[in-house]
Design an enzyme around this catalytic site. Structure first.
Site: not given
Lengths: 415, 415
Positions: A130, A200, A225-226, A374
């Site tokens: 990322f 991560d 927040y995921k 996605r």
């Protein structure tokens, strides 16, 4: 034999996690396949935030630092997250953003390594990691000292571990493809080469059964927040194995990480424990929302989460094969369970307008450059019949050519 | 002649800022003299947050990054703050915490200075500066490169500016005493010595008429949760003069500071403007609360704010002289208007239990080591009769000896 909707309805009826769906607010007419980007709203978050704003802030004012437990809140939520990632309670704290926490770990780890071996100058990562992870390492390198970010490609990441490596920096589940790395194997390979890996967990925690302690991970960060449902831009967390905490060099040494913040000492002295990784004053309202998000996992078995995640993505794959095989979608995600995260990604030359047409019909996935769609599967609030409905809508979008409408070609800044 | 309460009531009636008090929720029975530590709750924050949680997050989900303007929110609030600190709209952005923003500026400024003169190794600050500012500089120094934090004491700070200084790091209003530094004079002195000053506005913005552009300041950070009323641990802001932005070295280079964050490029390329100082994903709920806090300044003249602040603290001083002179309080704050911030600090050997007794009676100030009582004056929601009532309660606490109750001696972690 093709799957039918009734078969999937039976699976939903027997779903041991069905109870968790009631913990979320889901908009009418929406099938949400983007919880891997922003988790859905926990029903409790409304009340928790109203209470924190009205009572804690409005009525309690400054007194709430003690009375409402604000002083230890980031640590308390860290304890809750620890269970979700296979860590001890005193190994996780909530603070800042994933990017900032990553900087704390790579800057400190490089400094720690250089105490005994200043020739270890490389930070190894994947070119497809990322971007913000790569950017933070580039920022550290720009500060000097000869640090170099070394980007590798392909499956043999550990072939790049070695005597000139200060640390590696890897994401357990790839944000683009959903590919899972073998944490245990890679940690062993790193240890054999005399360095550590900073993990991560942003796309794995809350969707897989992450086992940091058991898999030999000593350093990790992750996103709130995921899959943790902490709200847009929620605070992130940082994990460090107990044995490393006391002597770990502090790069971002703010007052909330001081061993006695309210002594107002002009000299920094790090807290001996995980608290040291707090930096500025903790963001209380955001922490309350995150606490509500993490609480959606109360009583939830992470093995059941993983099993349901795979069942949902297996279903999606089967239905894509049954109903969308002729439309030119190519799955770029690994299909082997051991290598598959909680999302599936398909390439298609018209990925952008197709995704816009889906979103218009309430099927919310997302688009990633250059031509990827996605679809994320969040086991706490997604059902097998949701997956059926989503694929049927995709089938309809393709058969009708609805995606060809000019409005779907307009580009916006972000989906 | 002694002041009386009626005279003060007349001042309140004629107060041009009286309208602003209705923008805040203030608890019954409380006189809040700690808005310099945590600002009071804006009435609008309730609704703003409920809307952001329910509509933006709950209903809009990921779509709100575009539809609800989340992508530019940190920048939009930066524009609102710019007016309060005498900056251009494109010179301020909201991000992270004050500590983290300070690190961005000192790390980058040292790197920028070293492009032309690598012998400038000192960061000059005051020993009495707010500790987290000192700690962040200590963290930067620990990363190597020969950087040294040089702490000075006394009034002649600029005597320590010189050819070996990379930058100075000063807080406009001292958190302990409320003393104001002369920003214009010090900026000139720094420029004459070939370096800049990084200003911390945490205890000045929203209480004084800060004039960054006019006073020659080029780098500054500040806090969202004190006079700006953004809520506990609110996001902070960062100011940089236009001319420096494009080439400023980025130490904490996260994806939201990238010029094209959603291109997912593996190489960092900083946004040309102030947006580059965003790092991780912005904390939307916290930003909405801060936006409501900053909006309490809508239509407010900062010169009127300053005038009222001085009137309130003048009143407090006069009343302390009239009614508490015999109790041994010593004012350590400068009394000259040009040197006085928006707070008054008194030392007293029994400062801790006296403050606890005050708080029990609804007069909320705070305690700072080793023997200080701080009283902050927030012009938007404090009145002259509040000040009268507070001093009368202090008088009663001292006359009655109420502060001697054993419960007031118990130490908690923070007030």
């Amino acid at each position: 034999m093709k799957l039918d909707r009734n078969t999937l309805a039976v699976r939903d009826r027997d779903d041991p996690l069905a109870f968790a769906r009631r913990r979320f607010h889901l908009p009418q007419g929406v099938i949400y396949l983007d919880g891997n980007s922003l988790g859905a709203l926990p029903v409790a978050a409304h009340e928790v935030l109203a209470q924190s704003v009205g009572e804690e802030w409005g009525e309690g004012l400054i007194r709430s630092w003690n009375r409402a437990g604000w002083v230890t809140l980031a640590r308390d939520i860290g304890r809750d997250i620890a269970r979700l990632i296979g860590a001890h309670e005193d190994e996780v704290v909530v603070a800042d953003s994933t990017s900032i926490n990553l900087f704390k770990l790579i800057a400190g780890e490089v400094a720690a390594v250089h105490r005994s071996d200043s020739k270890r100058l490389a930070i190894v990562s994947e070119r497809g990691n990322f971007p913000t992870d790569l950017y933070m390492a580039q920022g550290l390198a720009a500060l000097g000292g000869g640090i170099e970010l070394r980007l590798v490609e392909g499956d043999d990441i550990d072939a790049h571990f070695g005597a000139d490596v200060a640390c590696a920096m890897l994401t357990q589940v790839d944000y683009r493809s959903g590919r899972v790395l073998n944490m245990r194997t890679l940690n062993r390979a790193a240890a054999a080469n005399g360095h550590r890996i900073v993990w991560d967990l942003s796309h794995s925690a809350g969707a897989l059964s992450v086992q940091l302690n058991a898999d030999g991970a000593e350093l990790a960060v992750g996103c709130g927040y995921k899959y943790l449902n902490g709200g847009p831009g929620a605070p992130a967390y940082l994990y460090m194995a107990r044995s490393l905490q006391r002597d770990f060099p502090m790069a971002l040494s703010g007052w909330f990480g001081h061993t006695r913040p309210f002594a107002f000492d002009p000299t920094y002295a790090a807290h001996p424990g995980i608290e040291r990784f707090q930096c500025g004053t903790p963001p209380i309202l955001a922490l309350r929302a995150l606490q509500a998000g993490v609480a959606t996992f109360d009583g939830v078995d992470l093995n059941a989460v993983r099993a349901k995640s795979l069942s949902l993505s297996d279903t999606f794959l089967a239905l894509m094969s049954d109903h969308c095989a002729e439309f030119g979608f190519a799955c770029i995600s690994p299909t082997a369970h051991a290598r598959r995260g909680s999302q599936l990604t398909f390439s298609h030359p018209e990925a952008w307008p197709i995704m816009q047409a889906l979103i218009e019909r309430g099927v919310i996935g997302d688009y990633r450059e250059p031509n990827l769609m996605r679809f994320g599967f969040t086991p706490l609030y997604l059902s097998h019949t949701d997956v059926w409905d989503a694929v049927m809508i995709l089938n309809e979008v393709m058969l009708s050519g609805a995606w060809k409408a000019p409005r779907h070609r307009a580009r916006t800044t972000v989906t």
